[in-house]
Scaffold this active site. Structure first.
Site, PDB file in Angstrom:
ATOM      1  N   ILE A 154       0.834  -1.203   0.000  1.00  9.24           N
ATOM      2  CA  ILE A 154       0.000   0.000   0.000  1.00  9.24           C
ATOM      3  C   ILE A 154       0.868   1.252   0.000  1.00  9.24           C
ATOM      4  O   ILE A 154       0.613   2.203  -0.755  1.00  9.24           O
ATOM      5  CB  ILE A 154      -0.953   0.003   1.211  1.00  9.24           C
ATOM      6  N   ARG A 229      -4.032   1.806  10.897  1.00 11.07           N
ATOM      7  CA  ARG A 229      -4.649   1.407  12.162  1.00 11.07           C
ATOM      8  C   ARG A 229      -4.667   2.604  13.106  1.00 11.07           C
ATOM      9  O   ARG A 229      -3.695   3.353  13.203  1.00 11.07           O
ATOM     10  CB  ARG A 229      -3.899   0.234  12.808  1.00 11.07           C
ATOM     11  N   ASP A 253      -8.880   7.810   8.585  1.00 11.03           N
ATOM     12  CA  ASP A 253      -9.860   6.785   8.229  1.00 11.03           C
ATOM     13  C   ASP A 253      -9.980   5.759   9.342  1.00 11.03           C
ATOM     14  O   ASP A 253     -10.817   4.871   9.288  1.00 11.03           O
ATOM     15  CB  ASP A 253      -9.458   6.094   6.916  1.00 11.03           C
ATOM     16  N   GLU A 258     -12.094   3.014  17.859  1.00  5.33           N
ATOM     17  CA  GLU A 258     -13.176   3.024  16.873  1.00  5.33           C
ATOM     18  C   GLU A 258     -14.175   1.889  17.014  1.00  5.33           C
ATOM     19  O   GLU A 258     -15.271   1.950  16.464  1.00  5.33           O
ATOM     20  CB  GLU A 258     -12.597   2.984  15.457  1.00  5.33           C
ATOM     21  N   HIS A 290     -13.342   4.089   8.598  1.00  3.68           N
ATOM     22  CA  HIS A 290     -12.624   2.881   8.156  1.00  3.68           C
ATOM     23  C   HIS A 290     -13.148   2.432   6.790  1.00  3.68           C
ATOM     24  O   HIS A 290     -13.500   1.274   6.568  1.00  3.68           O
ATOM     25  CB  HIS A 290     -12.769   1.753   9.178  1.00  3.68           C
ATOM     26  N   ALA A 292     -11.504   3.015   3.742  1.00  4.75           N
ATOM     27  CA  ALA A 292     -10.513   2.962   2.666  1.00  4.75           C
ATOM     28  C   ALA A 292     -10.549   1.662   1.867  1.00  4.75           C
ATOM     29  O   ALA A 292     -10.278   1.656   0.668  1.00  4.75           O
ATOM     30  CB  ALA A 292      -9.111   3.182   3.236  1.00  4.75           C
TER      31      ALA A 292
END
Length: 342
Positions: A154, A229, A253, A258, A290, A292
């Site tokens: 990534i 994360r 994100d 969360e 979250h 993405a």
């Protein structure tokens, strides 16, 4: 095979039902997240399928083992929510190492562009027929330096995207490799980057990687992106950095607390998390839930690879995507093992 599927969302079902039908796998979908209170739902299943906010701690693992559930199939790459050491000898753990590096990196760039060009603010204005440009001045990405922390698949896709905008790319990685990217020490990256983007896994070494001390080493006005994360960033330290004007903007994100908030509609409720509420209230902070990973391509890949992991394990008792705390990041160990972990 019978699979207890936890933390189910509407977008999960089509892909898993499709591949389950092809291969004779029966998924039983539960909206509840897996934890100590819900683990009994897995009774009678051969495996459980979990996501990022399911808790696979020691107590859950012991209960799964007691009920004869032999596999924990993560439908994600990260596994910080699984006690791998405790799982050894009890349940096998498999994951999806790559589903779409493009999905996550492209979302990171979308957040960056939205922030620096004030796209979200302009959208809200024009919905009210307000076409004023006051307060919407941004800046060029061309010529800016982006520091990428974590140069895996990534991170490298993000680097390529940024080069397309004419940006100078530097990176930090605990295990630097390849000559296609300029690696620097972390302190140098913090000092020289106009934008910092996080793409590393959450481990005991990277927990609160971005804290008060490191924020103070950054350029004044730095923009921080996190699509990896949440606990990579100390949220309180980030908030303090924003209030002190040390951090110019943040695009998140993910968030370290969360699990009780993201993926759910809380619009009719008071948010108990004061830190998250204050971050969202800041005019220079963008938070997505979250999101993405959420593309058609990624969802298809996740369903296909997770199903293949389960089938591979059923047939041979082994899987190339098994996680084992003995192996860790030692790919050589995985490649030469050629036998069951236990």
């Amino acid at each position: 095979m019978k699979i207890a599927f936890f933390d189910t969302k509407p977008y999960d079902k089509p892909g898993f039902e499709k591949y389950g039908a092809v291969h004779g796998i029966k998924f039983k979908f539960f909206e509840s997240m897996l934890n100590e209170d819900t683990v009994e739902l897995a009774k009678g299943a051969d495996a459980v399928c979990v996501f990022v906010n399911d808790s696979v701690n020691a107590a859950v693992i012991d209960k799964l083992h007691e009920m004869g559930v032999g596999i924990v199939a993560l439908r994600c790459a990260g596994y910080n929510n699984v006690d791998l050491k405790h799982a050894f000898g009890k349940v096998h753990v498999v994951h999806v190492p790559v589903y779409s590096a493009y999905a996550v990196a492209e979302h990171a760039m979308a957040l960056l562009l939205t922030s620096i060009r004030r796209i979200h603010k302009a959208y809200i204005r024009t919905r009210d027929f307000n076409f004023s440009l006051n307060g919407l001045t941004g800046f060029d990405l061309h010529g800016k330096t982006i520091g990428i922390i974590g140069a895996g698949k990534i991170g490298r896709v993000m680097a390529n995207i940024c080069r397309g905008f004419g940006m100078h790319v530097i990176a930090y990685d605990k295990y630097p490799s390849g000559e296609d990217i300029e690696f620097v020490e972390l302190d140098q990256l913090l000092k020289n980057s106009d934008i910092i983007s996080l793409h590393c896994p959450l481990t005991k070494d990277t927990y609160h990687l971005i804290d008060e001390k490191r924020i103070n080493k950054m350029k004044k006005g730095v923009l921080i992106l996190n699509t990896s994360r949440g606990a990579l960033i100390d949220a309180e330290a980030l908030l303090a950095g924003i209030k002190a004007r040390q951090v110019g903007a943040a695009c998140l994100d993910v968030y370290e607390e969360e699990s009780d908030v993201f993926f759910n509609d809380n619009s009719g409720h008071i948010l108990d998390d004061d830190t998250l509420a204050r971050l969202i209230s800041m005019p220079n902070v963008i938070v997505t839930s979250h999101q993405a990973f959420l593309t058609n391509e990624a969802l298809e890949n996740i369903a296909e690879i997770t199903t293949e992991n389960l089938l591979e394990f059923q047939k041979s008792g082994m899987c190339k995507n098994e996680l084992c705390y003995h192996c860790g990041k030692d790919e050589k160990c995985k490649a030469e093992r050629m036998k069951k972990c236990f």
